[in-house]
Design an enzyme around this catalytic site. Structure first.
Site, PDB file in Angstrom:
ATOM      1  N   LYS A   1     -16.675  11.394 -71.140  1.00 61.47           N
ATOM      2  CA  LYS A   1     -15.479  11.940 -71.795  1.00 61.47           C
ATOM      3  C   LYS A   1     -15.810  12.886 -72.949  1.00 61.47           C
ATOM      4  O   LYS A   1     -15.087  13.833 -73.224  1.00 61.47           O
ATOM      5  CB  LYS A   1     -14.580  10.817 -72.280  1.00 61.47           C
ATOM      6  CG  LYS A   1     -13.806  10.171 -71.140  1.00 61.47           C
ATOM      7  CD  LYS A   1     -12.569   9.461 -71.657  1.00 61.47           C
ATOM      8  CE  LYS A   1     -11.704   9.003 -70.491  1.00 61.47           C
ATOM      9  NZ  LYS A   1     -12.326   7.890 -69.742  1.00 61.47           N
TER      10      LYS A   1
ATOM     11  N   GLU B   1      -3.723  11.287 -76.762  1.00 61.24           N
ATOM     12  CA  GLU B   1      -3.257   9.946 -76.453  1.00 61.24           C
ATOM     13  C   GLU B   1      -4.436   9.190 -75.867  1.00 61.24           C
ATOM     14  O   GLU B   1      -5.386   9.778 -75.359  1.00 61.24           O
ATOM     15  CB  GLU B   1      -2.106   9.992 -75.461  1.00 61.24           C
ATOM     16  CG  GLU B   1      -2.511  10.110 -73.999  1.00 61.24           C
ATOM     17  CD  GLU B   1      -3.152  11.432 -73.624  1.00 61.24           C
ATOM     18  OE1 GLU B   1      -2.870  12.437 -74.311  1.00 61.24           O
ATOM     19  OE2 GLU B   1      -3.944  11.450 -72.662  1.00 61.24           O
TER      20      GLU B   1
ATOM     21  N   SER C   1     -20.551   7.133 -64.652  1.00 59.64           N
ATOM     22  CA  SER C   1     -19.721   7.831 -65.640  1.00 59.64           C
ATOM     23  C   SER C   1     -19.802   7.244 -67.043  1.00 59.64           C
ATOM     24  O   SER C   1     -19.593   7.947 -68.026  1.00 59.64           O
ATOM     25  CB  SER C   1     -18.265   7.855 -65.174  1.00 59.64           C
ATOM     26  OG  SER C   1     -17.803   6.550 -64.886  1.00 59.64           O
TER      27      SER C   1
END
Ligand SMILES: *Cc1c(COP(=O)(O)O)cnc(C)c1O
Length: 401
Positions: free
Chosen positions: A94, A116, A382
């Site tokens: 991310k 968010e 990930s």
């Protein structure tokens, strides 16, 4: 023009029938400003240099491509390589996107980032990008998620962010997105909204994809160096779809099998899952036309997954398009299968994966029985599993302290 590439998205962000921009009129100027800025900075030498330096020195790129020999041998099938996004700063892919958007916002003269977050991973990545670039940061999070993810809330605060608890509706991610959009509508002049995945209105799906494509560009070079050939198969989990498209994108012109793995939860028949392609249909949700878990009246259904990052009712529009083009196929792994793979990878390789990534490992386990020994699979790992160990202990009925 026989070999003309299919150009997607079109100028208004459509991937075939998917994508687009379904937002209130008040947000259109902000999206157009962002699109223009992105199209200009992505070609800007300074921007590219700064981003690539931060990727190297701050995030820790390139991440390794690791041949998981023990896992491969245990399964008795093909060679399995892991793209180690779990080794990125803050523990997952991310940050690739959050940091790039923070840098872009800074260049655009914005002073404030908002985002968010559900489980808090994207909130932490955004707060990290904000503190690095010296921007203010406000994170919207459902009150229910604030309670469940106390540790990540404290992390964001340590990083200097303000965390706004949202107590409307179901007090979770959906409601947090609505509040963040309200904030953006009011403060567009000085504020950039950091979208966490390849979703939402144009230009987010294409911009986030580009920022995550570094994963596949590296993996392509690394596998060619290690094996002198391209892999036979790529596997990645699909929440919104950013780590998967990030790995797949650099291989789209090659003839390689690509598999996206959604959250099968407690099984498709149970209705408790987040497999948009197994149980969803075309709909519009949070700015974008895509596959969506909805009832016959178009109301969005509740979703379930053991992994918060895959627990979302819709999926990035480019995935729908690439599925139609038969470039990527989609399957799912259940909670049980993911938990089993979580333990298997930990025991065989000494790597505790994020529960999201464990869904991709579960698919590699299934594939192993069907592929030749000399074939090669790359699985996108990930994220790391530190954030999930408490949850897994609770599921196994183990009391910690
Ligand atoms: C958020 C998250 C995902 C799911 O998001 P995508 O946009 O589909 O990549 C997967 N893995 C980890 C570790 C995450 O934190």
């Amino acid at each position: 023009m026989i070999n003309k590439m299919i150009t997607v998205p079109d100028s208004r962000g459509h991937f075939g029938p998917y994508g687009g921009r379904f937002v209130p009129e008040t947000l259109m100027p902000a999206l157009i400003e962002l699109e223009k800025a992105y199209n200009s900075y992505k070609r800007d030498g300074d921007f590219k240099r700064q981003l690539s330096e931060l990727q190297k020195d701050f995030i820790g790129r390139p991440t390794p491509l690791y041949h998981a020999k023990n896992l491969s041998m245990n399964l008795g099938g093909p060679k399995i390589y892991l793209k180690r996004e779990d080794l990125c700063h803050t523990g997952a892919h991310k940050i690739n996107n959050a940091l790039a958007q923070a840098l872009l916002a800074k260049k655009m003269g914005k002073t404030r980032l908002i985002a968010e977050t559900g489980a808090g991973q994207h909130g932490v990545a955004t707060a990290t990008g904000a503190s690095l670039t010296g921007l203010e940061c406000e994170i919207y999070m459902g009150a229910e998620d604030v309670r469940r993810q106390a540790l990540n809330v404290f992390r964001m605060k340590l990083l200097g962010a303000t965390v706004n608890e949202v107590s409307t509706g179901s007090r979770t991610l959906k409601d947090a997105i609505n509040e963040a959009l309200r904030d953006w509508t009011t403060n567009v002049k000085n504020t950039h909204y950091v979208m966490g995945t390849v979703f939402g209105p144009h230009p987010y799906p294409v911009m986030v994809r580009d920022f995550q494509s570094v994963i596949g560009r590296e993996a392509r070079k690394q596998i060619l160096k290690a094996e002198k050939r391209l892999p036979d198969c790529l596997v990645a989990c699909v929440g919104g779809g950013s780590n998967s498209i990030g790995l797949f994108h650099a291989f789209l012109k090659d003839n390689i099998k690509m598999i996206g793995v959604e959250a099968g939860g407690k099984g498709i028949k149970s209705g408790k899952h987040a497999s948009r392609f197994a149980g969803g249909s075309l709909g519009v949700f949070q700015g974008c036309k895509s596959f969506l878990l909805q009832n016959r009246d178009g109301n969005v259904l509740g979703t379930h997954s053991v992994s918060a990052g895959l627990d979302y009712a819709s999926v990035g529009p480019e995935h729908c398009y690439l599925r139609d083009m038969k470039k990527i196929s989609y399957t799912y792994a259940t909670d049980q299968e993911a938990l089993k793979s979580f333990e298997m990878l930990s025991k065989t390789e000494g790597i505790i994966p994020a529960l999201e990534s464990a869904h991709a490992i579960a698919e590699a386990v299934k594939l192993s029985g069907t592929m030749k020994k000399n074939s090669i699979i790359i699985v996108n790992l990930s994220g790391r599993g530190d954030k999930d160990v408490q949850e897994v202990a609770a599921i196994k009925g183990i009391k910690l302290k």
